[in-house]
Enzyme design. Sequence first.
Site, PDB file in Angstrom:
ATOM      1  N   LYS A  44       0.800  -1.232   0.000  1.00  0.00           N
ATOM      2  CA  LYS A  44       0.000   0.000   0.000  1.00  0.00           C
ATOM      3  C   LYS A  44       0.833   1.284   0.000  1.00  0.00           C
ATOM      4  O   LYS A  44       0.413   2.322   0.505  1.00  0.00           O
ATOM      5  CB  LYS A  44      -1.004   0.038   1.178  1.00  0.00           C
ATOM      6  CG  LYS A  44      -1.809  -1.214   1.389  1.00  0.00           C
ATOM      7  CD  LYS A  44      -2.322  -1.832   0.115  1.00  0.00           C
ATOM      8  CE  LYS A  44      -3.403  -1.040  -0.594  1.00  0.00           C
ATOM      9  NZ  LYS A  44      -3.734  -1.697  -1.897  1.00  0.00           N
ATOM     10  N   HIS A 100       7.096  -7.421  -2.112  1.00  0.00           N
ATOM     11  CA  HIS A 100       6.915  -6.807  -0.786  1.00  0.00           C
ATOM     12  C   HIS A 100       7.822  -7.491   0.237  1.00  0.00           C
ATOM     13  O   HIS A 100       7.686  -7.249   1.441  1.00  0.00           O
ATOM     14  CB  HIS A 100       5.475  -6.986  -0.289  1.00  0.00           C
ATOM     15  CG  HIS A 100       4.424  -6.321  -1.121  1.00  0.00           C
ATOM     16  ND1 HIS A 100       4.540  -5.035  -1.585  1.00  0.00           N
ATOM     17  CD2 HIS A 100       3.209  -6.761  -1.557  1.00  0.00           C
ATOM     18  CE1 HIS A 100       3.444  -4.726  -2.263  1.00  0.00           C
ATOM     19  NE2 HIS A 100       2.632  -5.748  -2.271  1.00  0.00           N
ATOM     20  N   SER A 130      -4.680   3.036   3.937  1.00  0.00           N
ATOM     21  CA  SER A 130      -4.883   2.337   2.668  1.00  0.00           C
ATOM     22  C   SER A 130      -5.020   0.828   2.918  1.00  0.00           C
ATOM     23  O   SER A 130      -5.879   0.151   2.348  1.00  0.00           O
ATOM     24  CB  SER A 130      -3.693   2.642   1.741  1.00  0.00           C
ATOM     25  OG  SER A 130      -3.891   2.092   0.478  1.00  0.00           O
TER      26      SER A 130
HETATM   27  P1  A3P Z   1      -5.131   4.763  -1.312  1.00  0.00           P
HETATM   28  O1  A3P Z   1      -5.764   3.534  -0.756  1.00  0.00           O
HETATM   29  O2  A3P Z   1      -4.673   5.708  -0.233  1.00  0.00           O
HETATM   30  O3  A3P Z   1      -5.977   5.457  -2.322  1.00  0.00           O
HETATM   31  P2  A3P Z   1      -0.204  -0.314  -3.638  1.00  0.00           P
HETATM   32  O4  A3P Z   1      -0.165  -0.232  -5.116  1.00  0.00           O
HETATM   33  O5  A3P Z   1       1.138  -0.374  -2.999  1.00  0.00           O
HETATM   34  O6  A3P Z   1      -1.127  -1.390  -3.181  1.00  0.00           O
HETATM   35  O7  A3P Z   1      -0.782   1.050  -3.109  1.00  0.00           O
HETATM   36  C1  A3P Z   1      -2.108   1.426  -3.391  1.00  0.00           C
HETATM   37  C2  A3P Z   1      -2.268   2.875  -3.040  1.00  0.00           C
HETATM   38  O8  A3P Z   1      -1.589   3.679  -4.040  1.00  0.00           O
HETATM   39  C3  A3P Z   1      -3.721   3.297  -3.053  1.00  0.00           C
HETATM   40  O9  A3P Z   1      -3.802   4.342  -2.067  1.00  0.00           O
HETATM   41  C4  A3P Z   1      -3.871   3.833  -4.462  1.00  0.00           C
HETATM   42  O10 A3P Z   1      -4.965   4.689  -4.641  1.00  0.00           O
HETATM   43  C5  A3P Z   1      -2.537   4.581  -4.602  1.00  0.00           C
HETATM   44  N1  A3P Z   1      -2.181   4.856  -6.009  1.00  0.00           N
HETATM   45  C6  A3P Z   1      -2.044   3.972  -7.025  1.00  0.00           C
HETATM   46  N2  A3P Z   1      -1.797   4.624  -8.174  1.00  0.00           N
HETATM   47  C7  A3P Z   1      -1.757   5.939  -7.889  1.00  0.00           C
HETATM   48  C8  A3P Z   1      -1.564   7.127  -8.661  1.00  0.00           C
HETATM   49  N3  A3P Z   1      -1.360   7.086  -9.981  1.00  0.00           N
HETATM   50  N4  A3P Z   1      -1.584   8.314  -8.027  1.00  0.00           N
HETATM   51  C9  A3P Z   1      -1.797   8.388  -6.682  1.00  0.00           C
HETATM   52  N5  A3P Z   1      -2.010   7.304  -5.900  1.00  0.00           N
HETATM   53  C10 A3P Z   1      -2.000   6.090  -6.486  1.00  0.00           C
END
Ligand code: A3P
Length: 291
Positions: A44, A100, A130
Site C-alpha cells: 500500500k 513486498h 490504505s
Molecule cells: P489509497 O488507498 O490511499 O488510495 P499499492 O499499489 O502499494 O497497493 O498502493 C495502493 C495505493 O496507491 C492506493 O492508495 C492507491 O490509490 C494509490 N495509487 C495507485 N496509483 C496511484 C496514482 N497514480 N496516483 C496516486 N495514488 C495512487
Amino acid sequence: MSDLYHEYKGTLFPQKSSSLEDLAFVENEFQVRDDDIFNITYPKSGTTWMIEILSIIQKNGDPSWNQTVPNWDRAPWIETLGIAQKLKLSDEHPRIITSHLPRHIFMKSFEGSKAKVIYTIRDPKDTAVSLYYFSKMSVFYKDPESMDHCLKDFLSGNIPFGSWFDHVKGWMEMLGRDNFMFHTYEDLQRDLRGSVIKICKFLGKELDDKAIDSVVEYVSFKNMKENKMVNFTLLPTGYMDHEKSPFMRKGIVGDWKNHFTVTQNEYFDKIYNSEMKDFKVKFPWDSSIKK
Ligand code: A3P
C-alpha cells in the site's frame, strides 16, 4: 495468528497468495539476473503506481503494453503462487519484478548482483489507512474491523510482510549502493515529472521530452483508475470486492487526517518516535510526527 496467514522465518504471509515452498524457492534458489529491475515496497505504498511507471519507461513512453497486459504479468509479485517458477523462464529483458519481501528473506542470489532496486516508501499513517480499506476489500488480509485493531497490528508488525519499520530499515541499509534508489510516494505526488526523470537516469534509459510527457500523463491516478489492466477488476471474482472499496481508492497524501482520532495519532507518533529514533534519513512526513 489469523488462519488466513502462515509464517515464513518469523514473517506472516497471506496463505491465499504465497506458499511456504514458493517463499523458500525465492529465497534460496531463484536466480537474479544483472539486468533485473526490482520494484520493492511495503504493501500500500505505491506498488502499482511504480509498476505503471516502470512498464511505460521500458517501452519508451508507449502505453500499449500497459493498456493490454495486466500489471501482474508485466511486473509480477515474485512471492505469489507459482510466479518465481514462471519468472525463471521469462525471456523478457529486463524483467521487472515486484516484491513486498522484507530484506532479510529476499533472494540470496541478489547479493553481489547488479540488479537494480527501486524502493518506494509512503507515509506510514497513509499506508495504514490504505491497508485498512484493502484488508476489507480483499481476501488476502484479515478484516481489521476497526481502525484501532488495524493500527495495533500495523504498529506491532503482526501483519503480512511484517513490521513497516523493519521493512524500511532493512531496505534502507542499501542506501549509497549504485544499484539502489529510494523515493517516497509523496515525492511522486509533489513532482511526478522530476521523479520519472530521476528513475530514467537510474535505469540508464534516455527518454525524450515527449516520451516523458507520455509517462506522466499515462500514470495519473485518473488514467490508472480507469485502466482494467491496472485496477484489478480483471481478477477472478472472489479475490477483491470493489463495492466495499475500489483498489484505486483515493490516491492522496494525508488521508490519515480524515481517519485517525487524536488518541490514535498520539499512539502512532509515540511508536514511530521510538522505532525510528536512531534512523538518520529524513522523510517528508517527519514534520507531522509530534516528538
Ligand atoms: P489509497 O488507498 O490511499 O488510495 P499499492 O499499489 O502499494 O497497493 O498502493 C495502493 C495505493 O496507491 C492506493 O492508495 C492507491 O490509490 C494509490 N495509487 C495507485 N496509483 C496511484 C496514482 N497514480 N496516483 C496516486 N495514488 C495512487
